[in-house]
Design a protein around this motif. Structure first.
Motif, PDB file in Angstrom:
ATOM      1  N   LEU A  91       0.847  -1.194   0.000  1.00  0.00           N
ATOM      2  CA  LEU A  91       0.000   0.000   0.000  1.00  0.00           C
ATOM      3  C   LEU A  91       0.884   1.245   0.000  1.00  0.00           C
ATOM      4  O   LEU A  91       1.884   1.301   0.718  1.00  0.00           O
ATOM      5  CB  LEU A  91      -0.920   0.003   1.230  1.00  0.00           C
ATOM      6  CG  LEU A  91      -1.844  -1.210   1.387  1.00  0.00           C
ATOM      7  CD1 LEU A  91      -2.675  -1.084   2.661  1.00  0.00           C
ATOM      8  CD2 LEU A  91      -2.758  -1.363   0.176  1.00  0.00           C
ATOM      9  N   ARG A  92       0.501   2.228  -0.778  1.00  0.00           N
ATOM     10  CA  ARG A  92       1.306   3.435  -0.926  1.00  0.00           C
ATOM     11  C   ARG A  92       0.696   4.609  -0.165  1.00  0.00           C
ATOM     12  O   ARG A  92      -0.517   4.646   0.058  1.00  0.00           O
ATOM     13  CB  ARG A  92       1.421   3.805  -2.407  1.00  0.00           C
ATOM     14  CG  ARG A  92       2.063   2.732  -3.274  1.00  0.00           C
ATOM     15  CD  ARG A  92       2.003   3.130  -4.736  1.00  0.00           C
ATOM     16  NE  ARG A  92       2.520   2.078  -5.610  1.00  0.00           N
ATOM     17  CZ  ARG A  92       2.449   2.108  -6.933  1.00  0.00           C
ATOM     18  NH1 ARG A  92       1.876   3.151  -7.536  1.00  0.00           N
ATOM     19  NH2 ARG A  92       2.941   1.113  -7.644  1.00  0.00           N
ATOM     20  N   PRO A  93       1.520   5.585   0.224  1.00  0.00           N
ATOM     21  CA  PRO A  93       0.983   6.797   0.865  1.00  0.00           C
ATOM     22  C   PRO A  93      -0.073   7.447  -0.031  1.00  0.00           C
ATOM     23  O   PRO A  93       0.098   7.534  -1.248  1.00  0.00           O
ATOM     24  CB  PRO A  93       2.219   7.692   1.004  1.00  0.00           C
ATOM     25  CG  PRO A  93       3.364   6.728   1.081  1.00  0.00           C
ATOM     26  CD  PRO A  93       2.995   5.603   0.143  1.00  0.00           C
ATOM     27  N   GLY A  94      -1.170   7.858   0.587  1.00  0.00           N
ATOM     28  CA  GLY A  94      -2.259   8.457  -0.176  1.00  0.00           C
ATOM     29  C   GLY A  94      -3.362   7.480  -0.515  1.00  0.00           C
ATOM     30  O   GLY A  94      -4.461   7.893  -0.900  1.00  0.00           O
ATOM     31  N   SER A 121      -2.765  -2.017  16.077  1.00  0.00           N
ATOM     32  CA  SER A 121      -1.400  -1.563  15.817  1.00  0.00           C
ATOM     33  C   SER A 121      -1.094  -1.548  14.326  1.00  0.00           C
ATOM     34  O   SER A 121      -0.401  -0.648  13.830  1.00  0.00           O
ATOM     35  CB  SER A 121      -0.391  -2.449  16.555  1.00  0.00           C
ATOM     36  OG  SER A 121      -0.497  -3.799  16.138  1.00  0.00           O
ATOM     37  N   LEU A 122      -1.611  -2.523  13.585  1.00  0.00           N
ATOM     38  CA  LEU A 122      -1.391  -2.550  12.139  1.00  0.00           C
ATOM     39  C   LEU A 122      -2.055  -1.346  11.479  1.00  0.00           C
ATOM     40  O   LEU A 122      -1.460  -0.688  10.610  1.00  0.00           O
ATOM     41  CB  LEU A 122      -1.935  -3.851  11.547  1.00  0.00           C
ATOM     42  CG  LEU A 122      -1.843  -4.015  10.021  1.00  0.00           C
ATOM     43  CD1 LEU A 122      -0.414  -3.825   9.537  1.00  0.00           C
ATOM     44  CD2 LEU A 122      -2.382  -5.379   9.601  1.00  0.00           C
ATOM     45  N   GLN A 131      -1.575   4.097   8.976  1.00  0.00           N
ATOM     46  CA  GLN A 131      -1.888   5.525   8.987  1.00  0.00           C
ATOM     47  C   GLN A 131      -0.627   6.373   9.107  1.00  0.00           C
ATOM     48  O   GLN A 131      -0.534   7.452   8.517  1.00  0.00           O
ATOM     49  CB  GLN A 131      -2.857   5.836  10.131  1.00  0.00           C
ATOM     50  CG  GLN A 131      -4.272   5.304   9.885  1.00  0.00           C
ATOM     51  CD  GLN A 131      -5.187   5.505  11.070  1.00  0.00           C
ATOM     52  OE1 GLN A 131      -4.864   5.106  12.191  1.00  0.00           O
ATOM     53  NE2 GLN A 131      -6.339   6.126  10.848  1.00  0.00           N
ATOM     54  N   SER A 132       0.354   5.878   9.860  1.00  0.00           N
ATOM     55  CA  SER A 132       1.608   6.625  10.013  1.00  0.00           C
ATOM     56  C   SER A 132       2.386   6.693   8.700  1.00  0.00           C
ATOM     57  O   SER A 132       3.245   7.558   8.522  1.00  0.00           O
ATOM     58  CB  SER A 132       2.476   5.982  11.100  1.00  0.00           C
ATOM     59  OG  SER A 132       2.977   4.718  10.675  1.00  0.00           O
ATOM     60  N   LYS A 133       2.065   5.791   7.766  1.00  0.00           N
ATOM     61  CA  LYS A 133       2.716   5.785   6.451  1.00  0.00           C
ATOM     62  C   LYS A 133       1.946   6.618   5.428  1.00  0.00           C
ATOM     63  O   LYS A 133       2.286   6.613   4.245  1.00  0.00           O
ATOM     64  CB  LYS A 133       2.847   4.347   5.948  1.00  0.00           C
ATOM     65  CG  LYS A 133       3.790   3.482   6.775  1.00  0.00           C
ATOM     66  CD  LYS A 133       3.860   2.063   6.215  1.00  0.00           C
ATOM     67  CE  LYS A 133       4.817   1.208   7.030  1.00  0.00           C
ATOM     68  NZ  LYS A 133       4.902  -0.190   6.504  1.00  0.00           N
TER      69      LYS A 133
END
Length: 225
Positions: free
Chosen positions: A50-53, A190-191, A196-198
């Motif tokens: 999965l990519r940011p955005g 946690s996952l 979300q942090s990414k």
């Protein structure tokens, strides 16, 4: 498209009857569509793909103990499968009842000292069921309700199923599903936080899953389903 195109061999011993102790340790099969390469990973690795955005849309519906086992005045056992409430107070419900052919409109189905009324038969085993009050409804579901596990789970439900046959983001105020959105079982808090942090957006919708998810495909052409 012929339904036989979807046939594949799945040995019964590979169908887990109890969930993994850690949700995100479940298996993850990844297909690279550009190369045809198949990888076997753990679900905890899903962030690698999965990519940011990206937006991850999750269904926050919550399963309740919709399968009730009661008795007729004669003592014969009756199953009432609650489908959805028909009024705002959630006293009148659409339900599946069996054995239907022996039941009659106006009949009371007893659950200990409490009971519900079979108000009207809509055909094909579908009934309108009336609870006499909110407290009675809560008491019957809490005491006599069972988690409606899928047909491929060949065991009776256990108390832990009310917690594990849910996603971690199932909201109490969104209770109303008779089957879980199982694709989300493997996410942990946690996952989701790590994703979300990414920069991956987690968006929630509410879609109560009904009993139709248990219904097998009975036509030869998938377009006719």
């Amino acid at each position: 498209m012929d339904i036989s195109l979807f046939d594949y061999d799945l040995p019964p011993e590979l169908i887990a009857q109890f969930p993994s102790r850690r949700r995100d340790r479940s298996r993850l099969c990844v297909l690279d569509r550009s190369t045809g390469r198949v990888e076997h990973r753990r679900f905890a690795d899903i962030g690698d793909y999965l990519r940011p955005g990206y937006a991850l849309v999750v269904n926050n519906t919550r399963v309740f103990k919709a399968r009730l086992t009661g008795r007729r005045v004669s003592g014969a056992e009756v199953e009432i499968f609650l489908v959805r409430a028909l009024d705002e107070a959630a006293l009148s419900w659409l339900a599946l009842a069996r054995p239907t052919r022996r039941l009659k409109a106006g009949e009371r189905i007893r659950f200990g000292d409490d009971s519900v009324i079979l108000e009207r038969h809509r055909g094909e085993g579908v009934w309108e069921v009336l609870f006499p009050g909110k407290m009675v409804r809560k008491r019957i579901i809490s005491t006599y309700g069972h988690v409606p596990l899928p047909q491929y789970i060949h065991r009776a439900d256990v108390p832990s199923d009310l917690r594990r046959y849910q996603t971690v983001y199932a909201a109490k105020e969104k209770t109303g599903a008779v089957a879980a959105p199982t694709a989300g079982f493997h996410f942990t808090r946690s996952l989701l936080t790590n994703l979300q942090s990414k920069g991956i957006h987690v968006l929630e919708v509410t879609l109560h899953v009904g009993p139709g998810t248990f219904k097998p495909v009975s036509v030869q052409r998938i377009e006719d389903h």
